[in-house]
Design an enzyme around this catalytic site. Structure first.
Site, short mmCIF file in Angstrom:
data_model
loop_
_atom_site.label_atom_id
_atom_site.label_comp_id
_atom_site.label_asym_id
_atom_site.label_seq_id
_atom_site.Cartn_x
_atom_site.Cartn_y
_atom_site.Cartn_z
N CYS A 3 0.85 -1.19 0.00
CA CYS A 3 0.00 0.00 0.00
C CYS A 3 0.89 1.24 0.00
CB CYS A 3 -0.92 0.00 1.22
SG CYS A 3 -1.89 1.51 1.41
N CYS A 14 -3.93 -0.02 8.77
CA CYS A 14 -3.71 -1.45 8.57
C CYS A 14 -2.33 -1.82 9.13
CB CYS A 14 -3.80 -1.80 7.09
SG CYS A 14 -5.43 -1.53 6.38
N GLN A 211 -21.64 -7.31 8.86
CA GLN A 211 -20.25 -7.72 8.89
C GLN A 211 -19.47 -7.08 7.74
OE1 GLN A 211 -18.90 -9.29 11.29
NE2 GLN A 211 -20.29 -10.76 12.21
N GLU A 268 -32.07 -7.76 19.58
CA GLU A 268 -31.09 -6.75 19.18
C GLU A 268 -31.52 -5.37 19.70
OE1 GLU A 268 -28.37 -4.33 17.77
OE2 GLU A 268 -28.12 -6.51 17.57
N ASN A 313 -23.40 -13.11 19.54
CA ASN A 313 -22.44 -12.44 18.65
C ASN A 313 -22.30 -11.00 19.15
OD1 ASN A 313 -20.76 -11.82 16.48
ND2 ASN A 313 -22.48 -11.31 15.15
N CYS A 340 -15.57 -11.14 18.01
CA CYS A 340 -14.57 -10.34 17.30
C CYS A 340 -13.43 -9.94 18.22
CB CYS A 340 -15.22 -9.10 16.68
SG CYS A 340 -15.99 -8.00 17.89
#
Length: 381
Positions: A3, A14, A211, A268, A313, A340
């Protein structure tokens, strides 16, 4: 993946950029196994690898610069715009749209918001691409003042971006470090973006979470459906259900999808996400599936009976002590935990010693970063 932005020090988001992808994936697998070592996971399935670039289906870009020379990307330490229109982890659809959106900003005279001076109108651009290549474009504004100009020039934008299905103005009047406000003004006839994963179509509303990596999300949901099919539960809860990815997949796991599979309840907090999920449920005619808005922990603790299976989740903080404690003391026979954040997952698992790990798998949802998704199936001892 290489990159030029990263190499030049213009963007360092990143953190693993330039590191061989095979090493990235191996390191994530090793990290997950290390954190979950105390729980003696008997089976680690092969990690699911992602494409190295172009994997993001959602681009959340700060608008800087001037109305005649806008930047789409991030802000530097001094609050100046850094243009990242060619960002390699954004989808090809994003990269094709950014120059068109930059011209539109100038045409519609959408003055970029100046963080230091607290002047201007356009704060962010949020662009989501569906698996079919359609776009949802959201202009995050400080006020409704630019909305008439957005409406006036919208036909030109749609002509230049024929794949743009949903265009909105989101209003964020406060000067604070958040991405979007509560008010959403839909400018197009279409109000939802169809996200087709596997054999399931989810209808995404503007403020609904989805996602980030479409291909990995499809693999995650497909594995969840396969794992759960082997258990054949009669009842299931999908807590932190979002737009219903897990629930919609397991409710339609067998037969014609209308009456097969377990009876599923999705919970939710986001009203927008629940509205998205309900639209998808209605479209698929899944009579044994329902969604409701509410707190996952409060729902579980207040329920009169527990289901056979609970899917969780949660956000990065995990499910927390109260819900972990309820699951530990409940009669739930299986838990499918998709996380996550493997560190908060390990903390939650430690609070549920009666539920033992059966198998786990790493899903590389975020290449070029240290983040990943890990899914664990638990059963009561």
């Amino acid at each position: 993946m290489d990159c030029s932005y990263f190499d030049a020090g213009r963007c360092t988001s990143c953190a693993l950029m330039g590191r061989p992808y095979a090493r990235q994936l191996a390191d994530k697998q090793a990290h997950a196994e290390q954190l979950l070592a105390p729980f003696d996971v008997p089976v680690w399935e092969t990690p699911v690898a992602s494409r190295e670039d172009g994997y993001r289906n959602k681009a959340k870009m700060v608008v800087g610069g001037s109305v005649d020379a806008p930047t789409i990307g991030i802000l530097d330490a001094d609050g100046h715009g850094v243009d990242l229109e060619a960002c390699g982890i954004c989808s090809p659809g994003h990269r094709a749209a950014f120059p068109v959106l930059a011209r539109f900003i100038t045409r519609a005279r959408l003055t970029p918001y100046d963080v230091r001076r607290r002047t201007g109108e356009l704060k962010h651009l949020i662009v989501t691409e569906s698996p079919d290549g359609e776009l949802m474009i959201r202009f995050v504004l400080r006020s409704t003042e630019p909305v008439p100009r957005l409406r006036k020039h919208l036909p030109t934008l749609l002509a230049e971006l024929p794949h743009a299905r949903v265009v909105t103005a989101n209003v964020l009047p406060e000067h604070k470090a958040v991405l979007e406000g509560e008010q959403e003004i839909v400018l197009t006839e279409a109000q939802t973006l169809a996200m087709r994963l596997n054999d399931v179509t989810m209808h995404l509303r503007p403020q609904s979470f989805f996602q980030t990596n479409t291909e990995i999300a499809a693999a995650l949901y497909a594995d969840a459906r396969d794992w759960i099919r082997e258990l054949a539960p009669d009842t299931a809860w999908d807590l932190y259900s979002g737009v219903g990815g897990f629930a919609l997949h397991i409710a339609g796991a067998e037969g014609d999808g209308a009456t097969a599979g377990p009876e599923v309840t999705g919970i939710e907090t986001s009203v927008e996400a629940v509205a998205s999920a309900e639209l998808s449920r209605t479209d698929a005619a899944l009579s044994r599936l329902r969604f409701a808005s509410g707190d996952a922990t409060a729902f579980a603790v207040g329920a009169e009976a527990s289901p056979d299976l609970v899917i969780v989740n949660p956000p990065r903080r995990g499910i927390g002590a109260e819900l972990s404690g309820w699951l530990e003391a409940s009669a739930v026979s299986h838990v499918l935990y998709s996380s996550c954040n493997a560190a908060s997952l390990a903390k939650d698992l430690a609070a549920m010693p009666s539920l033992r790990a059966v198998k786990a798998r790493v899903f590389d949802m975020f290449p070029q970063t240290t983040h990943f998704e890990v899914m664990v199936l638990l059963e009561r001892r």
